[in-house]
Design a protein around this motif. Structure first.
Motif, PDB file in Angstrom:
ATOM      1  N   ASN A 193     -27.711 -33.639  80.697  1.00  0.00           N
ATOM      2  CA  ASN A 193     -28.417 -32.483  80.153  1.00  0.00           C
ATOM      3  C   ASN A 193     -27.427 -31.702  79.284  1.00  0.00           C
ATOM      4  O   ASN A 193     -26.385 -32.239  78.897  1.00  0.00           O
ATOM      5  N   HIS A 194     -27.703 -30.443  79.053  1.00  0.00           N
ATOM      6  CA  HIS A 194     -26.873 -29.629  78.173  1.00  0.00           C
ATOM      7  C   HIS A 194     -25.470 -29.404  78.716  1.00  0.00           C
ATOM      8  O   HIS A 194     -24.571 -29.007  77.972  1.00  0.00           O
ATOM      9  N   THR A 195     -25.240 -29.651  80.042  1.00  0.00           N
ATOM     10  CA  THR A 195     -23.894 -29.490  80.610  1.00  0.00           C
ATOM     11  C   THR A 195     -23.024 -30.720  80.377  1.00  0.00           C
ATOM     12  O   THR A 195     -21.825 -30.669  80.659  1.00  0.00           O
ATOM     13  N   GLY A 196     -23.610 -31.788  79.883  1.00  0.00           N
ATOM     14  CA  GLY A 196     -22.849 -33.011  79.644  1.00  0.00           C
ATOM     15  C   GLY A 196     -22.030 -32.896  78.376  1.00  0.00           C
ATOM     16  O   GLY A 196     -22.281 -33.585  77.380  1.00  0.00           O
ATOM     17  N   LEU A 197     -21.033 -32.018  78.422  1.00  0.00           N
ATOM     18  CA  LEU A 197     -20.153 -31.770  77.280  1.00  0.00           C
ATOM     19  C   LEU A 197     -18.728 -32.136  77.644  1.00  0.00           C
ATOM     20  O   LEU A 197     -18.337 -32.017  78.810  1.00  0.00           O
ATOM     21  N   ASP A 198     -17.947 -32.534  76.661  1.00  0.00           N
ATOM     22  CA  ASP A 198     -16.528 -32.696  76.929  1.00  0.00           C
ATOM     23  C   ASP A 198     -15.844 -31.337  76.816  1.00  0.00           C
ATOM     24  O   ASP A 198     -16.490 -30.315  76.560  1.00  0.00           O
ATOM     25  N   SER A 199     -14.537 -31.291  77.012  1.00  0.00           N
ATOM     26  CA  SER A 199     -13.837 -30.008  77.069  1.00  0.00           C
ATOM     27  C   SER A 199     -13.797 -29.295  75.724  1.00  0.00           C
ATOM     28  O   SER A 199     -13.497 -28.109  75.658  1.00  0.00           O
TER      29      SER A 199
END
Length: 770
Positions: free
Chosen positions: A420-426
């Motif tokens: 979802n939208h939290t699946g981000l890299d740093s």
């Protein structure tokens, strides 16, 4: 030599297999070595008649990783097997655990000073040359008192006993010799009573044991504990079982500074973990770090190194493992008990036996020392206190590591991505975009959890769709199905999970992961978890364990409410304990230590769901969230969900006053009125409280939630609707206790055994050091 029972070998083998399959090889080797060395050693001791049985517990600041009950706790009059929850007469372990810790509480409260004469508080004790004996000298056995005055001095009751102790003279000049003395600790127990206004048993209970959840530790154990108490000797026509063995403590009514404390391995483990965490700067209590450091600081007492109440290395420390570090501190008890704690090695070792049963003979000190050395040689993880450099180091998420390694873990794979939208890299780049652009694999489809692929939806069902940017199909796992369908998996060979969890059992992303793992197993697909930190830390574990048979989408597995694990660690637990036959790979986070909260990582906070807008809300959610299935607002529809609770029928000042009167550590309750614009009581003015976290290290969110429930039940029994209270609480016994108004301390004690068992279950699955 006796051999291990099949059940014990089965237990050991299960733990070892779990570690080998799911954990790291070194951890598995260490546990195997401990079992291989300790178990036959104990069985030999039982076979020689040294002890009838014992409980051995080895752990560190994160939890227990070895615990076994051996032999019998009772031989006469009828045999009873030893169990891990057996209650033991601790004898002289009373000195450090109850008496010295209580004295140190008085020191840090400013009520007494270590180098002051004890006669300043007990002037009657100062006669016959004893007026200059200091509190520190009594704590280190250099007050010049005799070891024990005659038993006849205690025959006429506590008051006469105290008069006769006060009348004693000196055996040596104070500070000149080391004389191990029970008398000195009887005096220290009297000091606690005089200064605090409470008998030692009550002060230790209120200031030491209750704050640590040591519900089965205390003097004069209640009748309810006698059935699983280990007996000592046969005296006056009866077995001493739940009655103190020490004759002087018995004549003093069972409460004395030198002996009389009863406890279990589980409770002593709680004390040991708290001391380790405190000494590591994590403020676990009951002492401040400064007080704990002073307590364990070794003093050279005529060649015998002693702390305050604790042994460090003296002629009495034959139960000390040779491989423990110079910072180790511990003590033993005449009845066959021993505990050593080593902050340098981040290790504690507890050996509890009733070596006097049934014939008054037996020995445990040599066995305890050998076990200590085995534990030191095979410790699970050495604690390394975080340094400023560590704190500033960048945390690399699983997706960062995947990208850094050129997506080699997905080489040639056709991938389905659950995100979802939290699946981000740093850096803020989306895992969807990264995998879609990767040349070494093919991203075929996406799967969306609750709240949608962009995390913006707060509705009961989410439909399938198409990702606008990539054109990939998006299959909803929060609509007509919550588990990927075989036809949705047909065109892929690998499922990847990358979603930020918040560390609470009823947050549904972990249920989505568990169900997807089952689907992958059924379709023969590989499952990869891109791991992420637990934002509320990976050390604290709290709350009742879910009742077996109560599993649901908001309760995927029998774990506590606050589980203290990452999604990768949970995936390993699900596979091992739920029998999911899936090829599992965890791409670990790098640079994160499990003692860290999100604000120590340097990573950007992204709301994991529409009403999870800050770390403070995530921290409070495990407790406040319990209540949101009832007819109160938990702040949804306001700017600060989970920091508020209220309803139109609540008197805000009344509720705040009741909660603040409970003095829950680390929180305060401010009376407020608010009007939510969505969810429960939308558009209605609610009275309630704003929960202010004043000390995160001390606060316990599950306790906050349960105390809120207790006050709502007490103050508003006709208004508060509790029919759905157990939906997220997940423990029927705790629900009934809340409705019956059982005190929070008692409720917590009741479910603690389940938490302890969970700590053992998870111990071999932890991927990150503290």
């Amino acid at each position: 030599m006796k051999t291990l029972s099949m059940s014990r070998w089965t237990h050991a083998l299960h733990a070892l297999v779990l570690l080998l399959v799911l954990g790291s090889a070194p951890a598995a080797a260490q546990l195997s070595a401990i079992h291989a060395a300790v178990n036959p050693l104990v069985e030999e001791s039982i076979g020689r008649g040294d002890i009838p049985g014992c409980v051995v517990t080895i752990g560190n600041s994160s939890g227990v990783y070895y615990q076994e009950a051996f032999g019998q706790r009772q031989i006469e009059p009828t045999p009873e097997p030893m169990t891990a929850d057996t209650v033991f007469d601790l004898a002289s372990l009373t000195k450090p655990v109850a008496t010295a810790t209580s004295v140190m509480r008085l020191v840090e409260q400013g009520s007494v000073r270590l180098r002051a004469p004890i006669s300043a508080h007990l002037p009657e004790f100062g006669e016959n040359g004893k007026g200059e004996i200091t509190i520190e000298q009594l704590l280190t056995h250099q007050g010049g008192l005799i070891a024990d005055n005659k038993l006849a001095d205690y025959q006429d009751g506590p008051e006469k006993s105290w008069e006769r102790i006060c009348a004693l003279g000196l055996k040596a000049e104070p500070g000149s010799r080391f004389i191990y003395t029970d008398v000195g600790f009887i005096v220290l127990g009297k000091l606690v009573e005089k200064v605090s206004g409470k008998p030692l048993n009550e002060f230790a209970r209120d200031e030491v044991f209750a704050p640590l959840g040591m519900g089965e530790t205390g003097f004069l154990p209640p009748q309810s504990l006698h059935a699983r108490t280990a007996p000592t000797e046969f005296q006056d026509g009866a077995w001493l079982k739940g009655t103190v063995h020490d004759p002087r403590a018995a004549l003093l009514g069972g409460v004395a500074g030198h002996a009389g404390l009863f406890s279990t391995a589980g409770d002593l483990g709680r004390y040991a973990r708290a001391m380790l965490r405190t000494l590591h700067g994590q403020a676990a209590g009951p002492l401040s770090r400064a007080a704990a450091q002073e307590m364990i600081r070794p003093r050279d007492v005529a060649g015998n190194w002693r702390g305050l109440g604790w042994d460090s290395a003296s002629r009495y420390s034959s139960n000390r493992g040779e491989l423990l570090s110079s910072r180790a501190f511990g003590h033993g008890g005449f009845t066959g008990t021993a505990m050593w704690i080593d902050p340098e090695l981040d290790l504690y070792v507890i050996v509890l036996s009733n070596r006097l049963h049934p014939d008054g003979k037996g020995s445990v000190n040599d066995l305890a020392g050998r076990i200590g050395s085995i534990a030191a040689a095979n410790r699970a993880q050495r604690h390394r206190p975080p340094t400023p450099a560590m704190a500033e180091a960048a945390v690399q998420l699983g997706i960062d590591v995947l990208r850094r390694d050129g997506f080699k873990q997905l080489a040639g794979a056709r991938v389905g991505l659950i995100t979802n939208h939290t699946g981000l890299d740093s850096t803020g780049a989306s895992a969807i975009d990264l995998l879609h652009a990767a040349e070494s694999c093919e991203l075929v489809c996406l799967f969306s959890p609750e709240h949608g692929i962009r995390g913006e939806l707060d509705q009961s069902k989410i439909s399938d769709g198409v990702d606008e940017k990539t054109g990939l199909p998006v299959y909803s796992l929060y609509g007509k199905t919550r588990k990927p369908l075989p036809e949705q998996l047909a065109s892929i060979d690998t499922l990847v999970f990358d979603i930020q969890d918040i560390g609470t059992r009823f947050y549904t992303y972990i249920s989505t992961m568990g169900l997807a793992m089952e689907a992958a197993a059924e379709s023969g697909k590989k499952f990869i978890v891109l791991d992420r930190p637990n934002p509320i830390g990976g050390v604290a574990v709290a709350g009742p364990v879910l009742d077996a048979g109560s599993e649901s989408f908001v309760a995927h597995h029998t774990i506590p409410i606050r589980h203290g694990m990452t999604v990768g660690e949970l995936a390993m637990m699900f596979r091992g304990e739920l029998g999911i036959d899936v090829k599992l790979q965890i791409v670990q986070t790098e640079g994160w230590r499990r003692g860290e909260y999100w604000d120590a990582t340097g990573l950007t906070w992204v709301n994991p769901s529409p009403n999870m807008r800050s770390l403070t809300q995530a921290f409070l959610y495990p407790g406040v969230g319990i209540l949101e299935t009832t007819n109160v607002s938990v702040g949804r529809g306001t700017d600060t969900p989970f920091e508020l609770i209220g309803a139109p029928w609540i008197n805000q000042r009344e509720l705040a006053a009741a909660l603040n009167a409970r003095r829950l550590p680390g929180v305060r309750f401010v009376p407020v009125r608010f009007t939510p614009d969505a969810s429960k009581h939308a558009g209605l003015v609610c009275g309630g409280v704003n929960i202010v976290v004043t000390d995160r290290a001390a606060a316990e969110p599950i306790g906050v939630g349960l105390q809120l429930a207790l006050e709502l039940r007490r103050l508003y029994p006709d208004d508060w609707e509790v029919g759905s209270l157990n939906r997220l609480l997940g423990n029927q016994a705790v629900r009934e206790e809340v409705l019956a108004g059982v005190p929070l301390e008692q409720i917590t004690q009741g479910y603690q055994a389940g938490v302890d068992a969970f700590l053992v279950r998870r111990s071999g699955l932890l991927l990150y050091e503290e």
